[in-house]
Design a protein around this motif. Sequence first.
Motif, PDB file in Angstrom:
ATOM      1  N   TYR A  25       0.823  -1.209   0.000  1.00  8.60           N
ATOM      2  CA  TYR A  25       0.000   0.000   0.000  1.00  8.60           C
ATOM      3  C   TYR A  25       0.859   1.262   0.000  1.00  8.60           C
ATOM      4  O   TYR A  25       0.605   2.196  -0.765  1.00  8.60           O
ATOM      5  CB  TYR A  25      -0.942   0.006   1.210  1.00  8.60           C
ATOM      6  CG  TYR A  25      -1.624   1.336   1.388  1.00  8.60           C
ATOM      7  CD1 TYR A  25      -2.677   1.698   0.562  1.00  8.60           C
ATOM      8  CD2 TYR A  25      -1.195   2.236   2.353  1.00  8.60           C
ATOM      9  CE1 TYR A  25      -3.292   2.927   0.699  1.00  8.60           C
ATOM     10  CE2 TYR A  25      -1.801   3.473   2.496  1.00  8.60           C
ATOM     11  CZ  TYR A  25      -2.853   3.816   1.669  1.00  8.60           C
ATOM     12  OH  TYR A  25      -3.442   5.035   1.797  1.00  8.60           O
ATOM     13  N   TYR A 100      -2.568   6.641 -19.888  1.00  8.74           N
ATOM     14  CA  TYR A 100      -3.720   5.948 -19.317  1.00  8.74           C
ATOM     15  C   TYR A 100      -3.942   4.660 -20.080  1.00  8.74           C
ATOM     16  O   TYR A 100      -3.843   4.627 -21.299  1.00  8.74           O
ATOM     17  CB  TYR A 100      -4.980   6.826 -19.385  1.00  8.74           C
ATOM     18  CG  TYR A 100      -4.915   7.997 -18.448  1.00  8.74           C
ATOM     19  CD1 TYR A 100      -5.285   7.856 -17.118  1.00  8.74           C
ATOM     20  CD2 TYR A 100      -4.469   9.235 -18.876  1.00  8.74           C
ATOM     21  CE1 TYR A 100      -5.226   8.925 -16.238  1.00  8.74           C
ATOM     22  CE2 TYR A 100      -4.404  10.310 -18.014  1.00  8.74           C
ATOM     23  CZ  TYR A 100      -4.787  10.146 -16.698  1.00  8.74           C
ATOM     24  OH  TYR A 100      -4.713  11.186 -15.830  1.00  8.74           O
ATOM     25  N   ASP A 102      -6.595   1.126 -20.370  1.00  9.09           N
ATOM     26  CA  ASP A 102      -7.936   0.657 -20.073  1.00  9.09           C
ATOM     27  C   ASP A 102      -7.841  -0.790 -19.598  1.00  9.09           C
ATOM     28  O   ASP A 102      -7.698  -1.712 -20.400  1.00  9.09           O
ATOM     29  CB  ASP A 102      -8.816   0.778 -21.316  1.00  9.09           C
ATOM     30  CG  ASP A 102     -10.282   0.578 -21.003  1.00  9.09           C
ATOM     31  OD1 ASP A 102     -10.658   0.725 -19.819  1.00  9.09           O
ATOM     32  OD2 ASP A 102     -11.042   0.277 -21.934  1.00  9.09           O
ATOM     33  N   ALA A 103      -7.892  -0.988 -18.292  1.00  7.32           N
ATOM     34  CA  ALA A 103      -7.809  -2.324 -17.704  1.00  7.32           C
ATOM     35  C   ALA A 103      -9.201  -2.962 -17.692  1.00  7.32           C
ATOM     36  O   ALA A 103     -10.190  -2.260 -17.466  1.00  7.32           O
ATOM     37  CB  ALA A 103      -7.252  -2.240 -16.288  1.00  7.32           C
ATOM     38  N   ILE A 105     -10.905  -5.000 -15.609  1.00 10.81           N
ATOM     39  CA  ILE A 105     -11.703  -4.983 -14.381  1.00 10.81           C
ATOM     40  C   ILE A 105     -11.737  -3.590 -13.760  1.00 10.81           C
ATOM     41  O   ILE A 105     -12.776  -3.119 -13.312  1.00 10.81           O
ATOM     42  CB  ILE A 105     -11.149  -6.013 -13.371  1.00 10.81           C
ATOM     43  CG1 ILE A 105     -11.312  -7.414 -13.938  1.00 10.81           C
ATOM     44  CG2 ILE A 105     -11.842  -5.889 -12.034  1.00 10.81           C
ATOM     45  CD1 ILE A 105     -10.682  -8.495 -13.099  1.00 10.81           C
ATOM     46  N   PHE A 106     -10.591  -2.901 -13.761  1.00  6.54           N
ATOM     47  CA  PHE A 106     -10.477  -1.641 -13.043  1.00  6.54           C
ATOM     48  C   PHE A 106     -10.893  -0.427 -13.862  1.00  6.54           C
ATOM     49  O   PHE A 106     -11.043   0.658 -13.339  1.00  6.54           O
ATOM     50  CB  PHE A 106      -9.036  -1.457 -12.546  1.00  6.54           C
ATOM     51  CG  PHE A 106      -8.607  -2.550 -11.618  1.00  6.54           C
ATOM     52  CD1 PHE A 106      -9.124  -2.640 -10.342  1.00  6.54           C
ATOM     53  CD2 PHE A 106      -7.688  -3.498 -12.019  1.00  6.54           C
ATOM     54  CE1 PHE A 106      -8.733  -3.644  -9.482  1.00  6.54           C
ATOM     55  CE2 PHE A 106      -7.291  -4.512 -11.171  1.00  6.54           C
ATOM     56  CZ  PHE A 106      -7.822  -4.586  -9.900  1.00  6.54           C
ATOM     57  N   GLY A 107     -11.010  -0.570 -15.159  1.00  4.24           N
ATOM     58  CA  GLY A 107     -11.373   0.574 -16.001  1.00  4.24           C
ATOM     59  C   GLY A 107     -10.144   1.379 -16.379  1.00  4.24           C
ATOM     60  O   GLY A 107      -9.036   0.864 -16.498  1.00  4.24           O
ATOM     61  N   LYS A 108     -10.340   2.684 -16.556  1.00  7.33           N
ATOM     62  CA  LYS A 108      -9.253   3.559 -16.982  1.00  7.33           C
ATOM     63  C   LYS A 108      -8.316   3.827 -15.810  1.00  7.33           C
ATOM     64  O   LYS A 108      -8.740   4.310 -14.766  1.00  7.33           O
ATOM     65  CB  LYS A 108      -9.822   4.865 -17.515  1.00  7.33           C
ATOM     66  CG  LYS A 108      -8.834   5.737 -18.199  1.00  7.33           C
ATOM     67  CD  LYS A 108      -9.524   6.933 -18.830  1.00  7.33           C
ATOM     68  CE  LYS A 108      -8.530   7.751 -19.595  1.00  7.33           C
ATOM     69  NZ  LYS A 108      -9.159   8.922 -20.206  1.00  7.33           N
ATOM     70  N   MET A 109      -7.028   3.485 -16.009  1.00 13.07           N
ATOM     71  CA  MET A 109      -6.035   3.649 -14.947  1.00 13.07           C
ATOM     72  C   MET A 109      -4.844   4.428 -15.484  1.00 13.07           C
ATOM     73  O   MET A 109      -4.451   4.270 -16.636  1.00 13.07           O
ATOM     74  CB  MET A 109      -5.538   2.282 -14.453  1.00 13.07           C
ATOM     75  CG  MET A 109      -6.577   1.428 -13.799  1.00 13.07           C
ATOM     76  SD  MET A 109      -5.971  -0.216 -13.379  1.00 13.07           S
ATOM     77  CE  MET A 109      -4.502   0.141 -12.468  1.00 13.07           C
TER      78      MET A 109
END
Length: 140
Positions: A25, A100, A102-103, A105-109
């Motif tokens: 983390y 950026y 586009d993952a 599951i997580f969307g735009k990262m």
Amino acid sequence: MKINDVILRTITKVVVFIILTLGVYLFFAGHHAPGGGFIGGLVLASGVVLLYLAYDIETVHKGMPFDFKKVAALGVLLATGTAIGSLFFDVPFLTQAHTYIDAPIFGKMGFSTVTIFEAGVALTVVGVVVTIILSISEDE
């Protein structure tokens, strides 16, 4: 005479998981808050050192067969590789790139080369700290 440290070993199994989770983390939170590769690496190394304190060196090496000198070398190579990589694109030394992705599951990262640099710093810190602790433990 073997000391029976059942309590230490039982607690270590839980605490090491918490320490390693906190280290990951802190590593990822370091771009927008205090933390990053150095402090994340120190926390991760403290979890490994706790394993060495609770168990003997041979037991930990069976579970984690890493040569921590090589881990430190890989970290230095990764950190300097990302730093020198900027020179190939005719930009100043240690310049970062950000994009950026586009993952599924997580969307735009957001993704930045600083993450790779910080991973190198974290690996270097983990490798050096554990190597120092192991070399101190050999001197009896």
